[in-house]
Design a protein around this motif. Structure first.
Motif, mmCIF file in Angstrom:
data_model
loop_
_atom_site.group_PDB
_atom_site.id
_atom_site.type_symbol
_atom_site.label_atom_id
_atom_site.label_comp_id
_atom_site.label_asym_id
_atom_site.label_seq_id
_atom_site.Cartn_x
_atom_site.Cartn_y
_atom_site.Cartn_z
ATOM 1 N N TYR A 198 46.522 69.954 45.484
ATOM 2 C CA TYR A 198 45.074 70.118 45.538
ATOM 3 C C TYR A 198 44.413 69.146 46.511
ATOM 4 N N GLU A 216 40.087 68.081 41.070
ATOM 5 C CA GLU A 216 41.056 67.188 40.426
ATOM 6 C C GLU A 216 41.131 67.472 38.927
ATOM 7 N N ALA A 233 42.906 70.667 38.424
ATOM 8 C CA ALA A 233 44.329 70.480 38.723
ATOM 9 C C ALA A 233 45.066 69.882 37.534
ATOM 10 N N ASN A 234 44.437 68.921 36.882
ATOM 11 C CA ASN A 234 45.062 68.326 35.702
ATOM 12 C C ASN A 234 45.216 69.343 34.582
ATOM 13 N N ALA A 279 48.073 71.638 35.467
ATOM 14 C CA ALA A 279 49.332 70.929 35.210
ATOM 15 C C ALA A 279 49.649 70.887 33.720
ATOM 16 N N ALA A 304 54.840 68.876 39.241
ATOM 17 C CA ALA A 304 54.488 67.752 40.111
ATOM 18 C C ALA A 304 53.050 67.954 40.554
ATOM 19 N N LEU A 305 52.238 66.911 40.434
ATOM 20 C CA LEU A 305 50.833 66.958 40.838
ATOM 21 C C LEU A 305 50.684 66.141 42.110
ATOM 22 N N ARG A 306 50.231 66.785 43.194
ATOM 23 C CA ARG A 306 50.123 66.123 44.491
ATOM 24 C C ARG A 306 48.799 66.484 45.157
ATOM 25 N N ARG A 307 48.327 65.572 46.039
ATOM 26 C CA ARG A 307 47.118 65.799 46.828
ATOM 27 C C ARG A 307 47.477 65.934 48.298
ATOM 28 N N GLN A 352 41.808 58.725 42.962
ATOM 29 C CA GLN A 352 42.556 59.787 42.301
ATOM 30 C C GLN A 352 44.015 59.358 42.149
ATOM 31 N N SER A 353 44.567 59.576 40.959
ATOM 32 C CA SER A 353 45.883 59.026 40.642
ATOM 33 C C SER A 353 47.049 59.822 41.215
ATOM 34 N N ALA A 354 46.832 61.089 41.511
ATOM 35 C CA ALA A 354 47.934 61.897 42.042
ATOM 36 C C ALA A 354 48.343 61.391 43.421
#
Length: 201
Positions: free
Chosen positions: A8, A16, A19-20, A23, A35-38, A57-59
């Motif tokens: 995302y 975001e 996206a969470n 997930a 897997a969560l990625r930016r 953002q943590s991803a």
């Protein structure tokens, strides 16, 4: 076992949050790994700061276009920019020519979710513009079927389409994703993961 990537871009945190939720839906399916990625920000730091972008953002950032081939399904999230995906996400997909030339994504599942400022602010055209890119990569494009009851919610103004989960942010970004919108996003993640398991199996 299937591997699902939720990829995302989010300027203010609305995508975001979706996206969470997507997930979470993937995680609810036994045998599916998420897997969560930016994708990378293209706006200079000072411009992002002055515009109030959410930069914490943590991803982690995706390693690069070659990483896409490692997954059985890819779920793409982006804000809407005049009815199309944001330039940050477009820039990433424009670097996937090598993967396209080698057919690295052919037969994998692709799906999409977006955020718009208003109820009729281009959410569906943005979703289908993402689908077009996924189709060109030979992917199997998946939306949200009407077996998701939240798509038929007529009791409130809400995002959520058969083309993919959506949220409505308001023009000033003050509206956060609703419970109904998050339920659609979780359903989408679960639905994609179940299909990915079938294909991978």
């Amino acid at each position: 076992m299937s591997k699902v990537l939720v990829l995302y871009y989010s300027s203010y945190g609305h995508v975001e949050t979706l996206a969470n939720a997507v997930a979470e839906g993937v995680k609810s399916v036994a045998g599916a790994e998420v897997a969560l990625r930016r994708v990378a920000e293209l706006v200079p730091d000072e411009v992002a700061a002055s515009a109030g972008y959410k930069t914490d953002q943590s991803a982690p950032l995706i390693e690069g276009p070659d990483a896409l081939a490692d997954y059985d399904a890819i779920i793409v999230g982006t804000p809407t920019r005049f009815g199309n995906m944001a330039s940050q996400m477009r820039n990433f997909w424009d670097m996937t020519g090598g993967a396209w030339a080698q057919g690295k994504l052919v037969g994998k599942i692709g799906s999409a979710f977006v955020s718009t400022a208003t109820q009729h602010g281009g959410q569906e055209t943005t979703l289908t513009s993402i689908h077009t890119t996924l189709f060109h990569h030979g992917m199997v494009v998946v939306g949200v079927p009407y077996s998701c009851p939240e798509l038929s919610n007529m009791q409130e103004i809400t995002g959520g389409t058969p083309y993919g989960a959506t949220t409505l942010a308001n023009a000033d970004g003050s509206r956060t994703p609703s419970d109904n919108e998050l339920a659609v996003a979780r359903f989408q993640g679960k639905h994609v993961a179940e299909l990915a398991n079938k294909l991978a199996g």
